[in-house]
Motif scaffolding. Structure first.
Motif, mmCIF file in Angstrom:
data_model
loop_
_atom_site.group_PDB
_atom_site.id
_atom_site.type_symbol
_atom_site.label_atom_id
_atom_site.label_comp_id
_atom_site.label_asym_id
_atom_site.label_seq_id
_atom_site.Cartn_x
_atom_site.Cartn_y
_atom_site.Cartn_z
ATOM 1 N N ARG A 265 0.830 -1.205 0.000
ATOM 2 C CA ARG A 265 0.000 0.000 0.000
ATOM 3 C C ARG A 265 0.866 1.257 0.000
ATOM 4 O O ARG A 265 0.529 2.259 -0.653
ATOM 5 C CB ARG A 265 -0.920 -0.010 1.213
ATOM 6 N N LEU A 266 1.982 1.222 0.721
ATOM 7 C CA LEU A 266 2.902 2.362 0.738
ATOM 8 C C LEU A 266 3.512 2.598 -0.637
ATOM 9 O O LEU A 266 3.636 3.743 -1.092
ATOM 10 C CB LEU A 266 3.999 2.140 1.777
ATOM 11 N N HIS A 267 3.873 1.519 -1.313
ATOM 12 C CA HIS A 267 4.459 1.657 -2.655
ATOM 13 C C HIS A 267 3.425 2.208 -3.643
ATOM 14 O O HIS A 267 3.761 3.046 -4.494
ATOM 15 C CB HIS A 267 4.990 0.304 -3.142
ATOM 16 N N VAL A 268 2.184 1.733 -3.544
ATOM 17 C CA VAL A 268 1.133 2.242 -4.435
ATOM 18 C C VAL A 268 0.923 3.736 -4.201
ATOM 19 O O VAL A 268 0.822 4.518 -5.153
ATOM 20 C CB VAL A 268 -0.183 1.464 -4.225
ATOM 21 N N GLU A 269 0.862 4.140 -2.939
ATOM 22 C CA GLU A 269 0.658 5.548 -2.619
ATOM 23 C C GLU A 269 1.849 6.396 -3.082
ATOM 24 O O GLU A 269 1.672 7.519 -3.591
ATOM 25 C CB GLU A 269 0.443 5.723 -1.116
ATOM 26 N N LEU A 270 3.059 5.860 -2.928
ATOM 27 C CA LEU A 270 4.251 6.597 -3.373
ATOM 28 C C LEU A 270 4.234 6.774 -4.885
ATOM 29 O O LEU A 270 4.535 7.861 -5.395
ATOM 30 C CB LEU A 270 5.518 5.864 -2.929
ATOM 31 N N GLU B 22 7.021 -2.351 -8.761
ATOM 32 C CA GLU B 22 7.493 -3.011 -7.546
ATOM 33 C C GLU B 22 6.306 -3.448 -6.691
ATOM 34 O O GLU B 22 6.286 -4.557 -6.147
ATOM 35 C CB GLU B 22 8.412 -2.087 -6.751
ATOM 36 N N ALA B 23 5.308 -2.562 -6.589
ATOM 37 C CA ALA B 23 4.098 -2.919 -5.850
ATOM 38 C C ALA B 23 3.379 -4.079 -6.526
ATOM 39 O O ALA B 23 2.804 -4.947 -5.856
ATOM 40 C CB ALA B 23 3.173 -1.704 -5.754
ATOM 41 N N TYR C 124 -4.713 -2.194 -7.737
ATOM 42 C CA TYR C 124 -4.298 -0.810 -7.502
ATOM 43 C C TYR C 124 -2.951 -0.435 -8.132
ATOM 44 O O TYR C 124 -2.829 0.646 -8.721
ATOM 45 C CB TYR C 124 -4.308 -0.507 -6.002
ATOM 46 N N PRO C 125 -1.905 -1.289 -8.036
ATOM 47 C CA PRO C 125 -0.648 -0.915 -8.707
ATOM 48 C C PRO C 125 -0.819 -0.754 -10.212
ATOM 49 O O PRO C 125 -0.210 0.129 -10.824
ATOM 50 C CB PRO C 125 0.287 -2.087 -8.375
#
Length: 203
Positions: A79-84, A118-119, A128-129
């Protein structure tokens, strides 16, 4: 912004460093930034504050990823990678069409796509990614930030990511979004058969 500032104060002044709360803080900053131009073009005087908020969100997410251990917090890291990835792409959008910033915008889009991929490797069942990858690539194509080789690779990358998703395994709320995004992207790159199939699925 008030909520994001409250979470920042909790983190900086009270020492509460929770990756989950940091994810919320970054998301609030990005959502605020998006709202500044949702119904009207982003005003030049508002642009620096928006870019500053998105840069702050990126920094918060980078720290959160350092705190979230890969073995223990895999879903959270995803989730952090998607948001980033979404934050980086939104920041590139917010910079506008200034030709002097084209190289920096292209770099941000490239980094957004890298993080989204990466996500994707972290959770291949999540849509999501792929969604972030698709709209970030769409914007890079529309802004003509990619050379012919990069364009070919990026388009193939997105179409392949769509093919690897099984819509039947998505939540009901994601299925419509999946086909809408797929149709939109296929139309943009001239993949007529894929666009028609997505439109038929939407119907």
């Amino acid at each position: 912004l008030t909520l994001a500032d409250a979470l920042r104060e909790l983190r900086e002044e009270r020492g509460v460093k929770s990756p989950r709360l940091m994810l919320q803080e970054a998301n609030l900053l990005r959502e605020w930034s998006i709202k500044q131009s949702r119904n009207k073009p982003l005003a030049d005087e508002a642009r620096p504050r928006v870019i500053e908020a998105l840069l702050e969100a990126s920094n918060v997410l980078a720290v959160a990823l350092e705190l979230a251990e890969p073995d223990r917090h895999r879903a959270l890291r995803n989730r952090l990678h998607v948001e980033l990835a979404a934050t980086l792409a939104t920041r590139a959008q917010a910079m506008g069409a200034d030709e002097s910033l084209a190289s920096e915008r292209a770099g941000l889009f490239a980094e957004a796509r890298r993080v989204a991929l990466e996500a994707r490797t972290e959770d291949q069942a999540s849509y999501y990614p792929v969604d972030v990858l698709a709209w970030a690539t769409r914007d890079a194509l529309k802004a003509e930030l990619l050379d012919s080789s990069q364009r070919t690779d990026s388009v193939a990358e997105v179409l392949s990511a769509f093919d690897l998703i099984d819509p039947d395994e998505l939540d009901a709320s994601q299925i419509e979004r999946y086909y809408e995004r797929r149709q939109e992207f296929a139309d943009l790159v001239g993949a007529i058969e894929i666009a028609d199939d997505a439109f038929a699925a939407l119907l």
